[in-house]
Design an enzyme around this catalytic site. Structure first.
Site, PDB file in Angstrom:
ATOM      1  N   ASP A 157     -13.053   4.517  15.747  1.00 27.99           N
ATOM      2  CA  ASP A 157     -12.983   3.496  16.785  1.00 27.99           C
ATOM      3  C   ASP A 157     -12.961   4.214  18.125  1.00 27.99           C
ATOM      4  O   ASP A 157     -12.384   5.291  18.254  1.00 27.99           O
ATOM      5  CB  ASP A 157     -11.736   2.638  16.581  1.00 27.99           C
ATOM      6  CG  ASP A 157     -11.823   1.358  17.385  1.00 27.99           C
ATOM      7  OD1 ASP A 157     -12.847   1.170  18.084  1.00 27.99           O
ATOM      8  OD2 ASP A 157     -10.874   0.555  17.335  1.00 27.99           O
ATOM      9  N   SER A 158     -13.587   3.595  19.112  1.00 27.43           N
ATOM     10  CA  SER A 158     -13.713   4.240  20.420  1.00 27.43           C
ATOM     11  C   SER A 158     -12.374   4.359  21.122  1.00 27.43           C
ATOM     12  O   SER A 158     -12.212   5.194  22.002  1.00 27.43           O
ATOM     13  CB  SER A 158     -14.670   3.438  21.297  1.00 27.43           C
ATOM     14  OG  SER A 158     -14.176   2.123  21.450  1.00 27.43           O
ATOM     15  N   GLY A 159     -11.428   3.497  20.766  1.00 31.67           N
ATOM     16  CA  GLY A 159     -10.099   3.579  21.374  1.00 31.67           C
ATOM     17  C   GLY A 159      -9.841   2.535  22.428  1.00 31.67           C
ATOM     18  O   GLY A 159      -8.762   2.498  23.006  1.00 31.67           O
ATOM     19  N   GLY A 160     -10.812   1.670  22.679  1.00 31.57           N
ATOM     20  CA  GLY A 160     -10.627   0.615  23.677  1.00 31.57           C
ATOM     21  C   GLY A 160      -9.358  -0.178  23.406  1.00 31.57           C
ATOM     22  O   GLY A 160      -8.508  -0.336  24.283  1.00 31.57           O
ATOM     23  N   ASP A 197     -15.529  -0.815  24.590  1.00 32.87           N
ATOM     24  CA  ASP A 197     -15.635  -2.194  25.079  1.00 32.87           C
ATOM     25  C   ASP A 197     -14.470  -2.506  26.009  1.00 32.87           C
ATOM     26  O   ASP A 197     -13.553  -1.705  26.153  1.00 32.87           O
ATOM     27  CB  ASP A 197     -15.657  -3.184  23.906  1.00 32.87           C
ATOM     28  CG  ASP A 197     -14.423  -3.051  23.006  1.00 32.87           C
ATOM     29  OD1 ASP A 197     -13.760  -1.991  23.069  1.00 32.87           O
ATOM     30  OD2 ASP A 197     -14.115  -3.973  22.251  1.00 32.87           O
ATOM     31  N   GLN A 243     -17.723  -9.126  22.728  1.00 35.77           N
ATOM     32  CA  GLN A 243     -16.468  -9.766  23.136  1.00 35.77           C
ATOM     33  C   GLN A 243     -16.763 -11.228  23.466  1.00 35.77           C
ATOM     34  O   GLN A 243     -17.826 -11.727  23.137  1.00 35.77           O
ATOM     35  CB  GLN A 243     -15.860  -9.012  24.335  1.00 35.77           C
ATOM     36  CG  GLN A 243     -15.286  -7.643  23.962  1.00 35.77           C
ATOM     37  CD  GLN A 243     -14.062  -7.722  23.064  1.00 35.77           C
ATOM     38  OE1 GLN A 243     -13.404  -8.756  22.959  1.00 35.77           O
ATOM     39  NE2 GLN A 243     -13.748  -6.622  22.379  1.00 35.77           N
ATOM     40  N   ASP A 290     -11.425  -3.889   8.647  1.00 41.95           N
ATOM     41  CA  ASP A 290     -10.364  -2.877   8.661  1.00 41.95           C
ATOM     42  C   ASP A 290      -9.098  -3.601   9.082  1.00 41.95           C
ATOM     43  O   ASP A 290      -9.175  -4.621   9.766  1.00 41.95           O
ATOM     44  CB  ASP A 290     -10.641  -1.783   9.692  1.00 41.95           C
ATOM     45  CG  ASP A 290     -10.292  -2.241  11.093  1.00 41.95           C
ATOM     46  OD1 ASP A 290     -11.069  -3.003  11.684  1.00 41.95           O
ATOM     47  OD2 ASP A 290      -9.210  -1.875  11.602  1.00 41.95           O
ATOM     48  N   CYS A 293      -1.753  -6.593 -12.059  1.00 45.56           N
ATOM     49  CA  CYS A 293      -2.245  -5.439 -11.282  1.00 45.56           C
ATOM     50  C   CYS A 293      -2.177  -4.163 -12.124  1.00 45.56           C
ATOM     51  O   CYS A 293      -1.195  -3.909 -12.803  1.00 45.56           O
ATOM     52  CB  CYS A 293      -1.405  -5.281 -10.012  1.00 45.56           C
ATOM     53  SG  CYS A 293      -1.841  -3.827  -9.038  1.00 45.56           S
ATOM     54  N   CYS A 296      -2.406  -1.010 -10.872  1.00 45.74           N
ATOM     55  CA  CYS A 296      -2.169   0.176 -10.048  1.00 45.74           C
ATOM     56  C   CYS A 296      -1.035   1.030 -10.630  1.00 45.74           C
ATOM     57  O   CYS A 296      -0.250   0.566 -11.457  1.00 45.74           O
ATOM     58  CB  CYS A 296      -1.864  -0.221  -8.604  1.00 45.74           C
ATOM     59  SG  CYS A 296      -0.149  -0.655  -8.273  1.00 45.74           S
ATOM     60  N   CYS A 334       2.459  -0.600 -10.314  1.00 48.95           N
ATOM     61  CA  CYS A 334       2.735  -1.718 -11.230  1.00 48.95           C
ATOM     62  C   CYS A 334       2.777  -1.268 -12.688  1.00 48.95           C
ATOM     63  O   CYS A 334       3.462  -1.874 -13.503  1.00 48.95           O
ATOM     64  CB  CYS A 334       1.709  -2.821 -11.047  1.00 48.95           C
ATOM     65  SG  CYS A 334       1.923  -3.690  -9.482  1.00 48.95           S
ATOM     66  N   HIS A 381       0.257   0.162  -4.081  1.00 48.97           N
ATOM     67  CA  HIS A 381       0.024  -1.197  -4.586  1.00 48.97           C
ATOM     68  C   HIS A 381      -0.785  -2.032  -3.592  1.00 48.97           C
ATOM     69  O   HIS A 381      -1.773  -2.671  -3.964  1.00 48.97           O
ATOM     70  CB  HIS A 381       1.334  -1.920  -4.914  1.00 48.97           C
ATOM     71  CG  HIS A 381       1.090  -3.368  -5.183  1.00 48.97           C
ATOM     72  ND1 HIS A 381       0.600  -3.817  -6.396  1.00 48.97           N
ATOM     73  CD2 HIS A 381       1.163  -4.462  -4.374  1.00 48.97           C
ATOM     74  CE1 HIS A 381       0.403  -5.132  -6.320  1.00 48.97           C
ATOM     75  NE2 HIS A 381       0.734  -5.538  -5.105  1.00 48.97           N
TER      76      HIS A 381
HETATM   77 ZN   LIG Z   1       0.111  -2.916  -8.245  1.00 44.23          ZN
END
Ligand SMILES: [Zn+2]
Length: 374
Positions: free
Chosen positions: A93-96, A147, A191, A268, A306, A308, A311, A337
């Site tokens: 990310d540009s950091g704006g 931006d 924007q 994201d 789940c 993972c 879990c 998780h």
């Molecule tokens: Zn899990």
């Protein structure tokens, strides 16, 4: 344009699609979720864990990395992939957003943005060209334009100015980007909040310049959900089908699902990782606040469906104990998780689009979320 995005399947009942983004460090299957690694690390996890969970791309932040450890160090290390030792695609990310949200003193000028570092107050002047140069040095696979970002709600005249400046900066970013040959991609950020005439203008301006991908910035900040969704629907009709669309920073599962249905490919958010550290876990039935007393003797896994590591091995009672004792492993296990939940969710989205069952998946997922759990 490098023709780096390929649509592989489309949902007949909505604008949802699957696709592939080609980068110098591998392919990203979309719709995709990029875990946030602002400082070059997904907080609480090792890269090997992030990879095992199925992350295809991570997001680093040019603002943070440029301040610390500094570009010189990263350049000496051979770029950001090499410095942090992450072999897969990276979006920077540009950091704006960070400038406008972290810096105590921000002054916007036509030429660029003047701000003081949130760390030590050092005065910095950042032009859109600098943001490109910084990200070029980082060597990220996908770079973002600088931006001008406004919080919500912003008065329309101010937003009009922000769009104008964002468009001018996008043009200058592209010019700078074209000065040297690179396998990196440059994505533009629109924007305009939910003022459609401004958002439309912003997107049109970006299209005129031409980018490898198009981001919708400044959304998910508290604007009415209906207006946000309407903006996405209209943007879908305006944006070219053969470029990825990125809805920046939006992370609630129900919103992601609706955004995918409106043609968004890339997401994201800090939500799964930040919430994990605060002890809030995502499950198919909604959010679970692990510190609650009712889990003290609950020996079931967080989410019985789940698979993972967390879990498969640990109970709600144990995770509550770790959280209450403030153990480092609490952050680790909770993040495993939550990230698994998100990455698995995106896998299911892709699978449902490919197998023509996205409409049913959207319906059942929304119904489950509404039932809630906490
Ligand atoms: Zn899990």
């Amino acid at each position: 344009m490098k023709g780096t995005f390929l649509v592989t399947a489309g949902d007949p009942s909505s604008a949802a699609r699957t696709g592939r983004i080609q980068t110098p460090h591998g392919t990203i299957e979309t719709p995709t979720f990029a875990p946030v690694a602002s400082q070059g690390t997904v907080k609480a996890l090792l890269h090997s864990q992030v990879e095992e969970l199925g992350a295809q791309v991570i997001l680093v932040n040019a603002y943070h990395l440029n301040l610390r450890p500094g570009l010189e160090t990263i350049a000496k290390a051979g770029g950001v992939h090499s410095f942090i030792s992450w072999p897969k695609p990276i979006l920077s990310d540009s950091g704006g957003y960070q400038i406008y949200s972290l810096s105590p003193l921000v002054k916007i000028e036509a030429e660029g943005v003047r701000f003081s570092s949130h760390l030590d107050g050092t005065k910095i002047f950042l032009r859109p060209e600098d943001a490109v140069d910084i990200q070029r040095t980082l060597g990220s696979d996908i770079m973002m334009t600088l931006d001008y970002f406004l919080p919500y709600p912003a008065p329309k005249p101010k937003m009009r100015e922000a769009v104008k400046l964002t468009s001018a900066w996008a043009r200058r970013s592209k010019d700078r980007f074209l000065e040297a040959e690179t396998p990196q991609q440059l994505w533009g950020i629109s924007q305009g909040s939910v003022f459609w005439d401004l958002r439309e203008q912003s997107i049109q301006d970006l299209l005129e310049v031409g980018f490898d991908g198009y981001a919708l910035g400044g959304l998910g900040l508290g604007e009415p959900k209906s207006e946000l969704m309407e903006t996405l629907e209209k943007a879908d009709l305006l944006l070219p089908k053969d470029r990825p669309r990125y809805l920046m920073g939006m992370g609630y599962v129900e919103d992601i699902l609706e955004a995918v249905a409106r043609g968004v490919d890339f997401f994201d958010c800090v939500l799964p990782t930040r919430n994990a550290r605060n002890g809030t876990l995502f499950t198919r039935q909604g959010k679970m606040v692990i510190k609650n007393q009712k889990y003290a003797q609950d020996f079931r896994p967080v989410d019985e469906g789940c698979g993972c590591y967390t879990c498969r091995h640990f109970s709600r009672a144990y995770l509550r104990h770790l959280h209450e004792r403030d153990e480092v492993s609490s952050a680790v296990l909770n993040t495993i998780h939550n990230l698994n939940f998100y990455l698995d969710f995106f896998g299911q989205i892709r699978q449902s689009i490919t197998s023509n069952s996205f409409a049913a998946f959207r319906h059942t997922t929304s119904a489950h979320i509404e039932e809630g759990i906490t």
